[in-house]
Design an enzyme around this catalytic site. Sequence first.
Site, PDB file in Angstrom:
ATOM      1  N   ARG A 133      -5.558  17.908   9.676  1.00  0.00           N
ATOM      2  CA  ARG A 133      -4.478  17.288   9.010  1.00  0.00           C
ATOM      3  C   ARG A 133      -4.917  17.090   7.224  1.00  0.00           C
ATOM      4  O   ARG A 133      -4.085  17.407   6.385  1.00  0.00           O
ATOM      5  CB  ARG A 133      -3.916  15.908   9.474  1.00  0.00           C
ATOM      6  CG  ARG A 133      -2.766  15.224   8.500  1.00  0.00           C
ATOM      7  CD  ARG A 133      -2.542  13.900   9.329  1.00  0.00           C
ATOM      8  NE  ARG A 133      -1.424  13.228   8.311  1.00  0.00           N
ATOM      9  CZ  ARG A 133      -0.839  12.239   8.592  1.00  0.00           C
ATOM     10  NH1 ARG A 133      -0.980  11.563   9.721  1.00  0.00           N
ATOM     11  NH2 ARG A 133       0.114  11.728   7.444  1.00  0.00           N
TER      12      ARG A 133
ATOM     13  N   ASN B 191       4.724  17.187  15.970  1.00  0.00           N
ATOM     14  CA  ASN B 191       5.462  17.882  14.693  1.00  0.00           C
ATOM     15  C   ASN B 191       4.497  19.531  14.636  1.00  0.00           C
ATOM     16  O   ASN B 191       3.689  19.654  15.077  1.00  0.00           O
ATOM     17  CB  ASN B 191       4.989  17.107  13.492  1.00  0.00           C
ATOM     18  CG  ASN B 191       5.857  15.877  13.114  1.00  0.00           C
ATOM     19  OD1 ASN B 191       6.926  16.277  13.442  1.00  0.00           O
ATOM     20  ND2 ASN B 191       5.434  14.840  12.910  1.00  0.00           N
TER      21      ASN B 191
ATOM     22  N   CYS C 226      12.451  12.787  17.133  1.00  0.00           N
ATOM     23  CA  CYS C 226      11.882  12.239  15.734  1.00  0.00           C
ATOM     24  C   CYS C 226      12.268  10.749  15.511  1.00  0.00           C
ATOM     25  O   CYS C 226      13.370  10.312  16.082  1.00  0.00           O
ATOM     26  CB  CYS C 226      12.481  13.120  14.571  1.00  0.00           C
ATOM     27  SG  CYS C 226      11.638  12.535  12.783  1.00  0.00           S
TER      28      CYS C 226
ATOM     29  N   HIS D  78      13.139  16.565   9.840  1.00  0.00           N
ATOM     30  CA  HIS D  78      12.522  16.191   8.378  1.00  0.00           C
ATOM     31  C   HIS D  78      13.438  16.850   7.236  1.00  0.00           C
ATOM     32  O   HIS D  78      12.754  17.319   6.299  1.00  0.00           O
ATOM     33  CB  HIS D  78      11.192  16.846   8.283  1.00  0.00           C
ATOM     34  CG  HIS D  78      10.127  15.827   9.223  1.00  0.00           C
ATOM     35  ND1 HIS D  78       8.782  15.911   9.518  1.00  0.00           N
ATOM     36  CD2 HIS D  78      10.512  14.835  10.140  1.00  0.00           C
ATOM     37  CE1 HIS D  78       8.683  15.339  10.140  1.00  0.00           C
ATOM     38  NE2 HIS D  78       9.381  14.301  10.800  1.00  0.00           N
TER      39      HIS D  78
ATOM     40  N   TYR E 235      12.108  12.732   3.524  1.00  0.00           N
ATOM     41  CA  TYR E 235      11.353  13.864   3.666  1.00  0.00           C
ATOM     42  C   TYR E 235      11.914  14.989   2.356  1.00  0.00           C
ATOM     43  O   TYR E 235      11.264  15.895   1.931  1.00  0.00           O
ATOM     44  CB  TYR E 235      11.216  14.721   4.829  1.00  0.00           C
ATOM     45  CG  TYR E 235      10.252  14.202   5.765  1.00  0.00           C
ATOM     46  CD1 TYR E 235       8.976  14.734   5.671  1.00  0.00           C
ATOM     47  CD2 TYR E 235      10.532  13.376   6.620  1.00  0.00           C
ATOM     48  CE1 TYR E 235       7.937  14.105   6.798  1.00  0.00           C
ATOM     49  CE2 TYR E 235       9.444  12.674   7.428  1.00  0.00           C
ATOM     50  CZ  TYR E 235       8.335  13.199   7.600  1.00  0.00           C
ATOM     51  OH  TYR E 235       7.439  12.680   8.314  1.00  0.00           O
TER      52      TYR E 235
END
Length: 421
Positions: free
Chosen positions: A90, A144, A164, A194, A244
């Site tokens: 990440r 995700n 989500c 998102h 987002y």
Amino acid sequence: MKLTVVGGGSTYTPELVDGFARLRDTLPVEELVLVDPAADRLEPVGGLARRILARQGHHGRIVTTADLEAGIEGADAVLLQLRVGGQAAREQDETWPLECGCVGQETTGAGGLAKALRTVPVVLDIAERVRRANPDAWIVDFTNPVGIVTRALLGAGHRAVGLCNVAIGLQRTFAGLLGTAPEDVHLDHVGLNHLTWETGVRLGGPEGEDVLPGLLAEHGDTIAGRLRLPRALLDRLGVVPSYYLRYYYAHDEVVRELRTKPSRAAEVAAMERQLLRMYGDPALDEKPALLARRGGAYYSEAAVDLAAALLGAGGSPYQVVNTCNRGTLPFLPDDAVIEVQAAVGPKGAAPLPVAPLDPLHAGLTASVTAYEELALDAALRGGRDRVFRALLAHPLIGQYTVAEQLTDRLIAHNREHLAWA
């Protein structure tokens, strides 16, 4: 009832277990299996999970194991919350896109594509094992990028629904502003994972009064502040975008911000180390306040509600989920995965009808859907050219020179996770 959590060593898990304990009347879990290969995470998380159930008088059994086959055997539902490559991957997703002037984020843009490429093959392998162990088991995907992963699962014929926590978070926010119970607030929630907008906020159900205009008029400053978008923009849109959408509506501003502060991955990694130390304390028997800063707010409530509905144990009749379009948004392919209100039950999730989408939102939705189709193709078949095509298609990238640079960086940073590289 047996539920299995793949990625059970996640620091999210105590939030989930707390929900199972509190909402036992909705979802009577008798056995909860936490599957994770990382013993240094699984054991402290499992120990706290057992203490949470004991504190709340829940008689369910917690099992921890690194053996996926043993963990999924006989499971009625399997929840996926894994992170391939961990926080280290990440950190890379949030860093190298910035070198090319693009947003560095784990689910959006080039970083989101990298995560999809790492994740889709692993999830599909897990899903095949679940199908062999119990063909009737439901898979709930919280991993995700949820839209792409869910599309991969449904495309392979799995009994899967994506989840989500954005919608339930907004539902709770609106309920607080309106002074009403969350279950009385129904969202006209539409878009992709998102990439969603609240086009209506209804009281009492899908046919209830739309109070969104009044909500924006009275509480627009508060809502805009939480989204970190200008109040004037919300007034002009007349809808509430997901936070987002800031990556799209204020891309360059976000890039400048991200370049001047530590990555979110670094913050989360430090927080996780602290949480795991706390989880290892035998005196701790409830989720710590620090967990709220980790992210995933209301994940447990959403997961319990969805699993209960899919397993015929109850749950809300309408829930925001990720599922096949099936003509709901007529400008998208039927097999696209959208995030909308759906009627959820033992047969799965059936999207509710959606009002025609404003071209401003429909255009972006169609563009990102095309990117997701190309991203899934790259995840399933590999190859530098497929990665390049997906990046070029993404509306946050769109320039061939930038897409070339991002392709090289993506492959270089993820080679160990890409079988074809």
